[in-house]
Design a protein around this motif. Structure first.
Motif, mmCIF file in Angstrom:
data_model
loop_
_atom_site.group_PDB
_atom_site.id
_atom_site.type_symbol
_atom_site.label_atom_id
_atom_site.label_comp_id
_atom_site.label_asym_id
_atom_site.label_seq_id
_atom_site.Cartn_x
_atom_site.Cartn_y
_atom_site.Cartn_z
ATOM 1 N N PHE A 407 22.527 47.010 25.401
ATOM 2 C CA PHE A 407 20.892 47.212 25.218
ATOM 3 C C PHE A 407 20.347 47.028 23.946
ATOM 4 O O PHE A 407 20.834 47.682 23.008
ATOM 5 N N PHE A 408 19.375 45.990 23.888
ATOM 6 C CA PHE A 408 18.686 45.961 22.666
ATOM 7 C C PHE A 408 17.294 45.808 22.840
ATOM 8 O O PHE A 408 16.617 45.417 23.863
ATOM 9 N N VAL A 409 16.669 46.968 22.005
ATOM 10 C CA VAL A 409 15.151 46.703 22.253
ATOM 11 C C VAL A 409 14.566 46.007 20.889
ATOM 12 O O VAL A 409 15.183 46.221 19.648
ATOM 13 N N THR A 410 13.865 45.083 21.137
ATOM 14 C CA THR A 410 13.291 44.165 20.006
ATOM 15 C C THR A 410 12.136 43.672 20.388
ATOM 16 O O THR A 410 11.381 43.762 21.332
ATOM 17 N N ASN A 411 11.657 42.864 19.342
ATOM 18 C CA ASN A 411 10.202 41.982 19.385
ATOM 19 C C ASN A 411 10.678 40.522 18.976
ATOM 20 O O ASN A 411 11.073 40.263 17.678
ATOM 21 N N ALA A 412 10.575 39.538 19.970
ATOM 22 C CA ALA A 412 10.948 38.318 19.659
ATOM 23 C C ALA A 412 10.370 37.668 18.626
ATOM 24 O O ALA A 412 10.819 36.653 17.982
ATOM 25 N N LEU A 413 8.972 38.039 18.292
ATOM 26 C CA LEU A 413 8.173 37.549 17.249
ATOM 27 C C LEU A 413 8.552 38.020 15.975
ATOM 28 O O LEU A 413 8.087 37.406 14.668
ATOM 29 N N ASN A 414 9.413 38.945 15.502
ATOM 30 C CA ASN A 414 9.824 39.367 14.401
ATOM 31 C C ASN A 414 11.245 38.754 14.181
ATOM 32 O O ASN A 414 12.338 39.154 14.697
#
Length: 437
Positions: A407-414
């Motif tokens: 599981f990854f928590v991310t921000n696609a714009l970063n």
């Protein structure tokens, strides 16, 4: 000779088929654009120019939505967002725009006569997102976005459909009406275009994992961080089987592990990886096309919209986005054709998720069985992860392997955040696929 060369290339290249799945509006396309930008070829000028119509459509759609719902919210008694029939001097608007335009190198003029701000609102509400975005539209949008009631309307965006990147669009719309403007890479990332069908992207990578050090001391993978920063790249979240303690292994196991290490290092120095990434459309009418791409998939990546806990579906405004994501995960994770794939779950839009929490959205109001704090993002993410793992049927192969789902928590714009995530995925796939060769 050409045949021998082709055989040599095929023998020294491992293909990895990656399937991006998930509902609409979760950020699959943005992640794929980031991966292509980081590892593939750069965006050419012609490609960037081709994005411009989508940017103008997005900015028109966003402002039109706010204009329409400023009245809707007022009629429902939710907020005081209606623009009343009072006169506003256009000269005052023009002077405000001129001050902004000096900083943004805008050089247009507007007629000096009085108009009603209500008239501007009504005109924008009737706009089509297919029409050309002009300087006059830009000034109309500036007038509306400068009004406190329109900004107040944006605070209730969880009750209607608003383009997620509306703030970026409004900040840069002074460029979009110019014929000579060439969109930037950032513009490409925030542009919204609905994915239809299944799109394929391919690129090659050399194995990057440092096998000798990696196997000598396997790193302890990071669990949920105790705190999250809205500005720093969010932490990766891994649920991973713990490495077997070295002292518990028999001598034969040590010998077997050593031979595997040598095999991996030898094969990794010989091969490169051809990634074939398949991006699927997420709307319900697109999902029937997925089944044709399931066979021979090495890696399934399911993308979840974290911020969707208080939002409604684009195609069905009666359904909660996050509940739809969880239900869709239950469907695909239990498919027999995909049970032996590597599984990655990307929980995207962390920045918007945190913003919803700061704005006072209570997670427990949308998920009644949640008993944690509505202000603790870690507890909420832990709940979502547990909820997703509960969707795996007990009799399936993955039920025994659920601890190996990442599981990854991310921000696609970063961009840097996406790079860290895919670098880890690349290393993991390198190890597993070499063992299968």
């Amino acid at each position: 000779m050409n045949l021998n060369l082709m055989q040599h290339l095929e023998a020294n290249q491992l293909k990895c088929k990656v399937l991006f799945l998930g509902a609409g509006e979760v950020g699959k396309a943005t992640i794929c654009k980031q991966i292509r930008y980081i590892y593939g070829r750069a965006f050419e000028e012609t490609e960037r120019i081709a994005v411009k119509p989508h940017l103008t459509q997005n900015v028109i759609e966003a402002m039109r939505t706010l204009a329409v719902h400023s009245d809707v919210l007022a009629e429902q008694g939710i907020a005081d967002t209606r623009i009343e029939e009072h006169e506003v001097a256009l000269r005052e608007i023009r002077d405000r725009v001129a001050r902004m335009s000096d900083k943004q190198n805008a050089d247009t003029r507007i007629e000096e006569h009085e108009v009603a701000l209500r008239e501007i609102r009504d005109r924008v509400a009737r706009m089509s997102d297919k029409q050309k975005f002009t300087a006059q539209h830009y000034h109309d949008f500036i007038a509306l976005w400068s009004d406190a009631r329109i900004r107040k309307t944006a605070e209730y965006r969880h009750q209607f459909q608003l383009v997620a990147s509306y703030k970026h669009l409004f900040a840069k719309m002074h460029n979009y009406w110019r014929d000579d403007y060439v969109p930037t890479v950032e513009d490409i990332m925030v542009s919204r275009q609905r994915t239809t069908g299944v799109n394929k992207t391919s690129f090659s990578m050399r194995p990057t994992c440092k096998h000798r050090g990696r196997y000598a001391a396997r790193p302890r993978l990071q669990q949920h961080a105790h705190s999250y920063s809205q500005h720093a790249p969010p932490p990766r979240v891994h649920h991973h089987a713990a490495a077997l303690p070295r002292h518990s292994q028999s001598h034969s196991n040590h010998e077997h592990t050593y031979r595997r290490q040598q095999h991996v290092m030898r094969r990794s120095s010989e091969c490169e990886y051809l990634y074939e990434i398949f991006l699927t459309g997420g709307q319900k009418n697109e999902r029937r096309k997925w089944q044709h791409f399931f066979p021979n998939t090495h890696l399934c990546i399911d993308v979840i919209n974290l911020s969707g806990f208080c939002e409604l579906l684009w195609e069905d405004n009666r359904k909660n986005r996050l509940r739809e994501d969880i239900g869709l995960f239950r469907t695909i994770i239990n498919l027999p054709v995909l049970e032996h794939c590597h599984w990655i779950v990307i929980m995207n839009k962390y920045d918007m998720f945190v913003q919803h929490i700061h704005e006072g959205q209570k997670f427990s109001e949308f998920f009644k069985d949640y008993k944690g704090s509505n202000l603790n993002s870690k507890q909420i993410i832990d709940y979502i992860v547990a909820k997703l793992l509960d969707q795996i049927r007990e009799k399936t192969y993955l039920a025994k392997q659920r601890q190996n789902i990442r599981f990854f928590v991310t921000n696609a714009l970063n961009t840097q955040c996406v790079k860290h995530m895919f670098d880890y995925i690349h290393q993991h796939i390198t190890e597993e696929l070499i063992f299968k060769r």
